[in-house]
Design a protein around this motif. Structure first.
Motif, mmCIF file in Angstrom:
data_model
loop_
_atom_site.group_PDB
_atom_site.id
_atom_site.type_symbol
_atom_site.label_atom_id
_atom_site.label_comp_id
_atom_site.label_asym_id
_atom_site.label_seq_id
_atom_site.Cartn_x
_atom_site.Cartn_y
_atom_site.Cartn_z
ATOM 1 N N THR A 1 -4.984 -6.255 -6.432
ATOM 2 C CA THR A 1 -4.856 -5.663 -5.092
ATOM 3 C C THR A 1 -4.805 -6.738 -4.020
ATOM 4 N N GLU A 2 -4.117 -7.837 -4.332
ATOM 5 C CA GLU A 2 -3.977 -8.894 -3.338
ATOM 6 C C GLU A 2 -2.713 -9.697 -3.579
ATOM 7 N N GLU B 1 0.830 -1.206 0.000
ATOM 8 C CA GLU B 1 0.000 0.000 0.000
ATOM 9 C C GLU B 1 0.864 1.256 0.000
ATOM 10 N N ALA B 2 1.976 1.213 0.739
ATOM 11 C CA ALA B 2 2.869 2.379 0.789
ATOM 12 C C ALA B 2 3.561 2.619 -0.548
ATOM 13 N N ALA B 3 3.826 1.534 -1.286
ATOM 14 C CA ALA B 3 4.467 1.670 -2.603
ATOM 15 C C ALA B 3 3.452 1.941 -3.697
ATOM 16 N N GLY B 4 2.233 1.438 -3.501
ATOM 17 C CA GLY B 4 1.189 1.509 -4.524
ATOM 18 C C GLY B 4 1.020 0.148 -5.177
ATOM 19 N N TRP B 5 -0.197 -0.392 -5.152
ATOM 20 C CA TRP B 5 -0.428 -1.720 -5.735
ATOM 21 C C TRP B 5 -0.086 -1.740 -7.225
ATOM 22 N N ASP B 6 -0.398 -0.668 -7.935
ATOM 23 C CA ASP B 6 -0.071 -0.616 -9.364
ATOM 24 C C ASP B 6 1.439 -0.684 -9.583
#
Length: 409
Positions: A383-384, A264-269
């Motif tokens: 997102t998992e 989440e801190a890095a970004g899922w994308d």
């Protein structure tokens, strides 16, 4: 007179038994541990430590361990050694018979105390890898893949996915005792397989690694990156490597860079394709997680927190479950009162424990306090975290040879 005296004595025994039995049934077992909810690894602690509390709460709601309630005390140490030592001493004074240590530097500092006081410590997925050997370290229990086993698993994964003689492997690690712990196995396997291994240290607090990533991608031109980072640093590495154009599917992380908080801190994308290893299953469909959600939260009219069923929360549940299983076996096999040494024997009696599919069947013995060293590789998809291997371990012979070497066996 003799008959009368015998009857009096018999009545006294009966009365004493009547008084003692309820007391034994109501006997409260004290355990405790440290947590970092405020320091550099707070993104782990704020999820892992509630997992321990929730599992203990579940057990107590179901009547405790063989009828005995558990009293669990958590003490904040902010990932500092001095506060960790203070926490240990307080818990010992309070009568704790089993402890959860938190953080590799703290484990090293507390090892002599655990050994002298005969109070066992659980250190799943971190701590000192040489404590796999329970005959040398009888009161330290990794009971999940140590950093040496994680290194072996990472190197097995890259070999299974095309690494060969001459492959360039960059090992980027947090420059403290925890981060350096996996290096001996990384080096041993690289030598065996003929890989070109280069080490890249990230100084604390691990929020700046642009120069290391430039070295990895432009100068060394790595084929694979194996990361042993934690706290804020895993997300920084993901963003920097992505910015440099390095494929995420060739980045393999040790267990403390593989939580939802890191992604989440890095970004899922940004993190799509990133590989991380786990030593428990994750998700809300697991029986133990469903039971916690129902009995600890919904039955009490509480909202289930977002992190329940996530990576770090699940590791907290594992900590709690291992402690409870050790306590159960200690009482069952060695009776009351519960002592640290009886809990040690209880841990060493754990056999094929999987918590209804929550982890690979774990067997602990005096010769193996790790329980086998198994992990499973997961990949960021959407997102998992999605599993991409079965439960595996790598280079077990090299890991155990290192254990014997360090322990001079």
């Amino acid at each position: 007179m003799r008959i009368k005296g015998w009857v009096t004595a018999a009545v006294a025994v009966v009365l004493l038994t009547a008084l003692v039995m309820p007391a034994m049934a109501d006997h409260v077992i004290k355990i405790g541990g440290q947590c970092d909810r405020t320091g550099p690894t707070k993104n782990v602690g704020v999820e892992l430590c509630p997992g321990i509390h929730d599992y203990i709460a579940l057990v107590n709601k179901k009547g405790g361990v063989l009828g005995h309630k558990i009293e669990h005390t958590e003490i904040e140490h902010g990932y500092t050694v001095d506060r960790g030592v203070e926490a240990y001493e307080r818990l010992k004074r309070d009568g704790a018979v089993a402890l959860f240590d938190y953080g590799t530097p703290i484990v090293y500092a507390l090892t002599p105390r655990h050994m002298d006081d005969k109070i066992p410590a659980i250190t799943p997925g971190f701590g000192r890898a040489d404590s796999i050997d329970g005959e040398t370290w009888p009161y330290i229990f990794p009971m999940a893949a140590s950093y040496w086993s994680q290194a072996g698993a990472a190197m097995k994964y890259i070999k299974d996915n095309g690494a060969k003689k001459g492959t360039k492997v960059a090992h980027i690690y947090y420059d403290n005792p925890a981060g350096r712990e996996g290096i001996p196995i990384m080096e041993a396997v690289a030598k065996k397989e003929g890989y070109q291994l280069r080490l890249f240290a990230v100084p604390p607090p691990g929020v700046e690694m642009g120069p290391q990533v430039i070295d990895i991608t432009r100068r060394f031109k790595a084929d694979w990156v194996v990361g042993h980072l934690f706290g804020q640093s895993p997300s920084v590495s993901i963003k920097e490597l992505k910015r440099a154009g390095f494929p995420m599917s060739r980045v393999v992380s040790f267990v403390w860079g593989a939580g939802e908080a890191n992604i989440e801190a890095a970004g899922w994308d940004t993190a799509q394709g990133y590989i991380g290893m786990q030593f428990t299953s994750i998700g809300r469909d697991l029986p133990v997680i469903r039971e916690i959600m129902q009995k600890v939260y919904k039955d009490e009219g509480k909202e289930v927190p977002k992190y329940v069923g996530g990576v770090y929360y699940s590791r907290g549940v594992l900590n709690g479950a291992l402690a409870v299983e050790g306590l159960r076996l200690a009482i069952q096999n060695f009776g009351l009162p519960v002592t640290g040494d009886k809990v040690r024997k209880g841990y060493e009696s754990i056999k094929n424990f999987d918590l209804q599919g929550f982890l690979p069947p774990m067997t602990v013995s005096p010769k193996d306090h790790e329980g086998g060293g198994w992990v499973r590789m997961y990949q960021v998809k959407g997102t998992e975290w999605v599993p991409v291997t079965d439960w595996v371990r790598g280079y077990r012979e090299e890991v155990m040879a290192m254990v014997r070497l360090v322990n001079k066996k």
